[in-house]
Design a protein around this motif. Sequence first.
Motif, PDB file in Angstrom:
ATOM      1  N   ARG A   1      -1.044 -35.326 -16.094  1.00  0.00           N
ATOM      2  CA  ARG A   1      -1.042 -35.554 -17.545  1.00  0.00           C
ATOM      3  C   ARG A   1      -2.470 -35.937 -17.932  1.00  0.00           C
ATOM      4  O   ARG A   1      -2.975 -36.972 -17.505  1.00  0.00           O
ATOM      5  CB  ARG A   1      -0.071 -36.686 -17.865  1.00  0.00           C
ATOM      6  CG  ARG A   1       0.184 -36.917 -19.307  1.00  0.00           C
ATOM      7  CD  ARG A   1       1.170 -38.070 -19.495  1.00  0.00           C
ATOM      8  NE  ARG A   1       2.475 -37.755 -18.951  1.00  0.00           N
ATOM      9  CZ  ARG A   1       3.321 -38.678 -18.466  1.00  0.00           C
ATOM     10  NH1 ARG A   1       3.009 -39.956 -18.442  1.00  0.00           N
ATOM     11  NH2 ARG A   1       4.505 -38.323 -18.011  1.00  0.00           N
ATOM     12  N   PHE A   2      -3.114 -35.076 -18.707  1.00  0.00           N
ATOM     13  CA  PHE A   2      -4.500 -35.305 -19.100  1.00  0.00           C
ATOM     14  C   PHE A   2      -4.629 -35.509 -20.597  1.00  0.00           C
ATOM     15  O   PHE A   2      -4.085 -34.730 -21.386  1.00  0.00           O
ATOM     16  CB  PHE A   2      -5.380 -34.107 -18.714  1.00  0.00           C
ATOM     17  CG  PHE A   2      -5.390 -33.793 -17.257  1.00  0.00           C
ATOM     18  CD1 PHE A   2      -5.666 -34.768 -16.313  1.00  0.00           C
ATOM     19  CD2 PHE A   2      -5.139 -32.504 -16.815  1.00  0.00           C
ATOM     20  CE1 PHE A   2      -5.689 -34.463 -14.954  1.00  0.00           C
ATOM     21  CE2 PHE A   2      -5.154 -32.192 -15.467  1.00  0.00           C
ATOM     22  CZ  PHE A   2      -5.429 -33.169 -14.540  1.00  0.00           C
TER      23      PHE A   2
ATOM     24  N   ARG B   1      -0.209 -31.327 -20.158  1.00  0.00           N
ATOM     25  CA  ARG B   1       0.675 -31.748 -19.059  1.00  0.00           C
ATOM     26  C   ARG B   1       0.964 -30.527 -18.188  1.00  0.00           C
ATOM     27  O   ARG B   1       1.287 -29.457 -18.684  1.00  0.00           O
ATOM     28  CB  ARG B   1       1.983 -32.301 -19.599  1.00  0.00           C
ATOM     29  CG  ARG B   1       1.836 -33.628 -20.291  1.00  0.00           C
ATOM     30  CD  ARG B   1       3.154 -34.163 -20.853  1.00  0.00           C
ATOM     31  NE  ARG B   1       4.209 -34.137 -19.862  1.00  0.00           N
ATOM     32  CZ  ARG B   1       5.469 -33.789 -20.143  1.00  0.00           C
ATOM     33  NH1 ARG B   1       5.846 -33.437 -21.365  1.00  0.00           N
ATOM     34  NH2 ARG B   1       6.378 -33.783 -19.184  1.00  0.00           N
ATOM     35  N   TYR B   2       0.847 -30.738 -16.872  1.00  0.00           N
ATOM     36  CA  TYR B   2       1.063 -29.674 -15.897  1.00  0.00           C
ATOM     37  C   TYR B   2       2.056 -30.120 -14.834  1.00  0.00           C
ATOM     38  O   TYR B   2       1.961 -31.236 -14.330  1.00  0.00           O
ATOM     39  CB  TYR B   2      -0.246 -29.298 -15.184  1.00  0.00           C
ATOM     40  CG  TYR B   2      -1.269 -28.663 -16.087  1.00  0.00           C
ATOM     41  CD1 TYR B   2      -1.275 -27.299 -16.301  1.00  0.00           C
ATOM     42  CD2 TYR B   2      -2.221 -29.448 -16.719  1.00  0.00           C
ATOM     43  CE1 TYR B   2      -2.215 -26.701 -17.131  1.00  0.00           C
ATOM     44  CE2 TYR B   2      -3.170 -28.866 -17.557  1.00  0.00           C
ATOM     45  CZ  TYR B   2      -3.166 -27.498 -17.756  1.00  0.00           C
ATOM     46  OH  TYR B   2      -4.092 -26.937 -18.575  1.00  0.00           O
ATOM     47  N   ARG B   3       2.969 -29.246 -14.492  1.00  0.00           N
ATOM     48  CA  ARG B   3       3.880 -29.464 -13.371  1.00  0.00           C
ATOM     49  C   ARG B   3       3.218 -28.794 -12.163  1.00  0.00           C
ATOM     50  O   ARG B   3       2.694 -27.688 -12.263  1.00  0.00           O
ATOM     51  CB  ARG B   3       5.232 -28.811 -13.636  1.00  0.00           C
ATOM     52  CG  ARG B   3       6.240 -28.997 -12.509  1.00  0.00           C
ATOM     53  CD  ARG B   3       7.611 -28.398 -12.829  1.00  0.00           C
ATOM     54  NE  ARG B   3       8.169 -29.036 -14.013  1.00  0.00           N
ATOM     55  CZ  ARG B   3       8.499 -28.373 -15.148  1.00  0.00           C
ATOM     56  NH1 ARG B   3       8.322 -27.073 -15.238  1.00  0.00           N
ATOM     57  NH2 ARG B   3       9.017 -29.006 -16.167  1.00  0.00           N
ATOM     58  N   LEU B   4       3.244 -29.480 -11.027  1.00  0.00           N
ATOM     59  CA  LEU B   4       2.691 -28.920  -9.791  1.00  0.00           C
ATOM     60  C   LEU B   4       3.802 -28.296  -8.984  1.00  0.00           C
ATOM     61  O   LEU B   4       4.874 -28.876  -8.850  1.00  0.00           O
ATOM     62  CB  LEU B   4       2.017 -30.016  -8.941  1.00  0.00           C
ATOM     63  CG  LEU B   4       0.597 -30.370  -9.338  1.00  0.00           C
ATOM     64  CD1 LEU B   4       0.542 -31.123 -10.633  1.00  0.00           C
ATOM     65  CD2 LEU B   4      -0.061 -31.151  -8.249  1.00  0.00           C
TER      66      LEU B   4
ATOM     67  N   ILE C   1       3.234 -27.426 -19.126  1.00  0.00           N
ATOM     68  CA  ILE C   1       4.532 -27.752 -19.710  1.00  0.00           C
ATOM     69  C   ILE C   1       4.401 -28.383 -21.094  1.00  0.00           C
ATOM     70  O   ILE C   1       5.394 -28.486 -21.808  1.00  0.00           O
ATOM     71  CB  ILE C   1       5.378 -28.650 -18.775  1.00  0.00           C
ATOM     72  CG1 ILE C   1       4.634 -29.921 -18.390  1.00  0.00           C
ATOM     73  CG2 ILE C   1       5.809 -27.870 -17.543  1.00  0.00           C
ATOM     74  CD1 ILE C   1       5.458 -30.893 -17.546  1.00  0.00           C
ATOM     75  N   GLU C   2       3.187 -28.784 -21.455  1.00  0.00           N
ATOM     76  CA  GLU C   2       2.976 -29.300 -22.809  1.00  0.00           C
ATOM     77  C   GLU C   2       1.492 -29.273 -23.132  1.00  0.00           C
ATOM     78  O   GLU C   2       0.657 -29.561 -22.285  1.00  0.00           O
ATOM     79  CB  GLU C   2       3.478 -30.744 -22.945  1.00  0.00           C
ATOM     80  CG  GLU C   2       3.312 -31.294 -24.351  1.00  0.00           C
ATOM     81  CD  GLU C   2       3.773 -32.733 -24.524  1.00  0.00           C
ATOM     82  OE1 GLU C   2       3.832 -33.185 -25.683  1.00  0.00           O
ATOM     83  OE2 GLU C   2       4.065 -33.412 -23.518  1.00  0.00           O
TER      84      GLU C   2
END
Length: 188
Positions: A144-145, A183-186, A171-172
């Motif tokens: 989450r950045f 926001r990134y899912r790994l 994802i966002e």
Amino acid sequence: MTRRVVVTENMTLDGVVENDGTWFDPTEDSDRGRELAAVTAEHAAASDAFLVGRVTFEEMRGFWPIQKDDTTGVTDHLNRVDKYVVSRSLDDPQWEGTTVLRGGDDLEREVRALAEAPGKDIVLTGSITLAQDLLMRGLVNELRFFVYPVVLGRGRRLFPEQWSGSHLQLIEQRPIHDVALLRYRLSS
């Protein structure tokens, strides 16, 4: 893992996550600061554990618990959640609700045990070395950045050179004044 391990970082446009005090203020009292605080409160509601390294822990312990009239909600959140600090040298954390994890060779086992316990998200913020270690061990579920429109050209970055990463699924993405939340899912 039952719970997600989420790394949250404030970052410059050129990827610097080290805060030198010139581009990020967690107590910013402005429209942008209030909107960022509202988003942070959303994320806080989805978590019940805070994971940090010793340096970040000591900085936060010396700052947040003594804030009066904190409009960001961070003080209340940090005082309420379970805090886990990874340190080989800290014996008495001096902040209620804090557990010391010894890390080292046991780090992966300790973090997996936290993630497998019932609960909400486990959030790590700051703690660049710990975040890098968790990334290298494949223990991070989400990045989450909060990306600030600043280019520093120097400073510590999140991703270690030897990390080849995994696929990041966006994802966002949300604008917050001039800051971008990404926001990134790994996934492997």
